[in-house]
Design an enzyme around this catalytic site. Structure first.
Site, PDB file in Angstrom:
ATOM      1  CD  GLU A 153     -65.060 -32.392   9.163  1.00  0.00           C
ATOM      2  OE1 GLU A 153     -63.859 -32.342   8.821  1.00  0.00           O
ATOM      3  OE2 GLU A 153     -65.437 -32.243  10.340  1.00  0.00           O
ATOM      4  CG  ASP A 208     -74.884 -31.007  27.106  1.00  0.00           C
ATOM      5  OD1 ASP A 208     -74.831 -30.389  26.023  1.00  0.00           O
ATOM      6  OD2 ASP A 208     -75.145 -30.460  28.190  1.00  0.00           O
ATOM      7  CE  LYS A 268     -73.377 -28.353  29.310  1.00  0.00           C
ATOM      8  NZ  LYS A 268     -74.804 -28.050  29.413  1.00  0.00           N
ATOM      9  CG  HIS A 302     -61.260 -32.484   3.500  1.00  0.00           C
ATOM     10  ND1 HIS A 302     -60.366 -33.324   4.095  1.00  0.00           N
ATOM     11  CD2 HIS A 302     -62.174 -32.163   4.443  1.00  0.00           C
ATOM     12  CE1 HIS A 302     -60.706 -33.500   5.357  1.00  0.00           C
ATOM     13  NE2 HIS A 302     -61.810 -32.816   5.598  1.00  0.00           N
TER      14      HIS A 302
END
Length: 605
Positions: free
Chosen positions: A283, A491, A415, A589
């Site tokens: 990004e 993770d 998660k 951006h």
């Protein structure tokens, strides 16, 4: 069709067999003739009669020899003493066996291995089909795909690896059909393994154990995948990676690796130390924005952090015949008098895993037990799971009617966004704060304290509440957490709960300066195990000074990494909120992450 070419095909088809690999010779630019094929037309009898003769001979001599040997056993005659008829029978047995093995054994096995169900030779009786598939003037081609090298024509994937004649000029060749998308030539041995994988004889997942070479296994699996799918993996790197390092712990059935750029934000001044923070992301503006936040923090004297809790959780689900019985176990587990016994049982699993608390919740006759334990420098999921299993085995002695449904009952919760993690914490709970000077807010962040505080109230607090957010009272904590996690071998899926964050901003010193803080109750990180031992990720951990286990104070490296994550989130929040307040978000951006072309103008043109 050329007469020579038709007569050759008739010879092959008339014998009742499939054409094997063929030699091709050019007569002229327009014709190709077969000059040699797998011979069976030399036999004096039709093929089915020859087979019947050898079948009969084989079983006859077997019966004769078995009868003779049985008679010798009865009469105590040595088996090695043979007469002329027995010698002839043995020779006939060997000859017929060799014939049958050669005809039905080798060819039959090869056909099973090499020919899939959609074999191009399935229509053997159709002479025109043979001519179309074997001797078509122009070799079959496919258009170049986006992932293929268009500098050379690509041969279309063909289902069967049988040899196919292709138009060539001025020489004899033997041409085989497998499409090779790999950049390096494959050896004969590798081709055999690929064919075995394609046929299912060798499972793809077992290549590492069968070959003893992890890189070779990845290359063969990759080539087999390309042939099965007909899609190129040319853009996915294969070379330059240590596949042994992931065997049995990081990734199964590898075919390559992904390249993600790593940028550096900082230095971040945190608790009197400077950190250069590695961030793996695709990004645009993310690293630059975090870097600007680090600059603002540094110019204001740095940030400070406090570790509130450090404990990984696992919550098994058990069931009883009644809610009363489930409640009895709940009271037993939460009784302080039983803690020492349970801790002793739990702590047998590891020298670093130490039980901290057990919190239970009941749903009818089902009991959920949330164990929390310290895990040293490891993230600790496996460690706490082993300790929980020890306790469950111990409880079966006094609660024999307990039915263990699962080692994880989602009350952990791993998660998944969950209020229990937001309230109770999971992994490392950290709060990080800084006081940003007013002139830094104006000169570096291009906004003012009042505007920032108002935006934070209406966006991060009120706006998130209106959305029913769970732990999402922030601008983009997940961006920074994910980037650092990927760079340091954590993770990435645990970004879900690790990004729980509430960002607070308020004016201080009569409104001149800004107090900003982030509170993150469930940062789940480790510096040993999993992806942390891979070369690239290990280098990023080393850059932060937290590589591996801390020998003097177990767990110190993982705790320090958690505070760096929180400090980086603080910098990212500060910069993004300032960009939104100053109206810079879209403009930055468009400059660094998007095209500035006026699409509507192009379309109208």
């Amino acid at each position: 069709m050329d007469v020579a070419r038709r007569s050759t095909m008739e010879t092959a088809a008339g014998k009742g067999r499939r054409p094997g690999p063929m030699k091709v010779k050019v007569v002229d630019e327009n014709d190709v003739v077969v000059v040699g094929a797998k011979a069976s037309d030399a036999l004096p009898l039709p093929l089915y009669i020859t087979n019947a003769v050898f079948f009969t001979l084989f079983f006859s001599v077997v019966y004769f020899l078995l009868t003779r040997w049985r008679e010798k056993i009865r009469t105590s005659t040595p088996l090695h003493v043979v007469n002329l008829s027995e010698i002839v029978a043995i020779l006939a047995f060997v000859a017929s066996f060799i014939y049958l093995l050669g005809f039905f054994g080798i060819d039959f096995v090869q056909s099973l291995i090499l020919r899939p169900s959609n074999d191009v030779w399935a229509a053997e009786d159709d002479e025109e089909e043979h001519e179309r598939m074997i001797l078509k003037d122009d070799a079959r081609k496919v258009p170049c795909g986006a992932g293929l090298d268009c500098s050379m024509p690509q041969i279309a994937p063909i289902a069967s690896p049988k040899a196919v004649a292709q138009k060539v000029f001025d020489k004899e060749v033997v041409i085989s059909t497998p499409t090779d998308f790999s950049t390096q030539p494959l050896s004969e041995e590798d081709e055999d393994v690929i064919k075995a994988v394609l046929s299912g004889t060798i499972p793809s997942y077992s290549l590492e154990s069968k070959l003893g070479d992890c890189k070779r296994a990845a290359a063969i699996r990759r080539e087999a995948l390309q042939r099965i799918t007909g899609k190129s993996l040319g853009g996915l790197p294969l070379e330059g990676f240590n596949y042994e390092s992931i065997l049995g712990q990081c990734c199964e059935m590898p075919v390559g690796y992904i390249q993600i750029p790593v940028g550096i934000a900082g230095p971040l001044m945190l608790d009197g130390r400077e950190f250069s923070v590695p961030m793996a992301t695709t990004e645009g503006c993310l690293v630059a924005s975090t870097n600007r936040g680090c600059k603002a923090i540094n110019l204001s004297g740095g940030a400070s952090s406090v570790l509130l809790r450090d404990g990984m959780t696992r919550a098994p689900c058990v069931r009883f015949n009644s809610a009363k019985r489930a409640a009895e176990l709940k009271f037993f587990l939460e009784d302080p008098n039983n803690y020492d016994t349970l801790a002793t049982v739990f702590n047998r699993s590891s020298r670093f895993g130490r039980l901290q608390t057990i919190k239970c919740a009941i749903a009818g006759k089902n009991l959920y037990m949330r164990f929390t334990c310290s895990t040293g420098d490891a993230m600790g999921m496996n460690m706490v799971s082993k300790g929980v299993q020890n306790v469950l085995d111990f409880l079966q002695n006094d609660f024999a009617d307990m039915d263990v449904i699962g080692i994880s009952g989602n009350y952990c919760s791993d998660k998944k966004p969950a209020a229990v993690n937001w309230i109770e914490g999971r992994g490392k709970s950290v709060v990080c704060e800084a006081v940003i000077k007013g002139d830094v807010v104006r000169k570096v962040l291009k906004t003012n304290v009042e505007a920032l505080c108002e935006l934070n109230m209406l966006k991060n607090l009120t706006g998130s509440a209106m959305a029913g957010a769970l732990g999402g009272f922030n601008a983009h904590a997940s961006n920074i957490v994910s980037a650092i996690y990927i760079a340091t071998g954590q993770d990435p899926a645990q970004n879900v709960e690790s990004s729980h964050c509430i960002t607070m901003m308020e004016p201080i010193n009569d409104g001149k300066d800004l107090h900003v803080s982030v509170t993150m109750p469930s940062i789940e990180v480790g510096t040993v195990g999993g992806g942390t031992q891979l070369a690239s990720q290990s280098a990023c951990l080393n850059l932060l000074g937290v590589k591996g286990a801390n020998r003097e104070s177990p767990g110190a490296n993982a705790r320090l990494l958690a505070t760096v994550v929180a400090g980086s989130v603080l910098a990212g929040e500060l910069s993004l909120m300032s960009a939104i307040s100053a109206g810079q978000l879209v403009r930055s951006h468009m400059k660094y992450n998007r095209s500035s072309k006026d699409v509507s103008a192009v379309a109208s043109a």
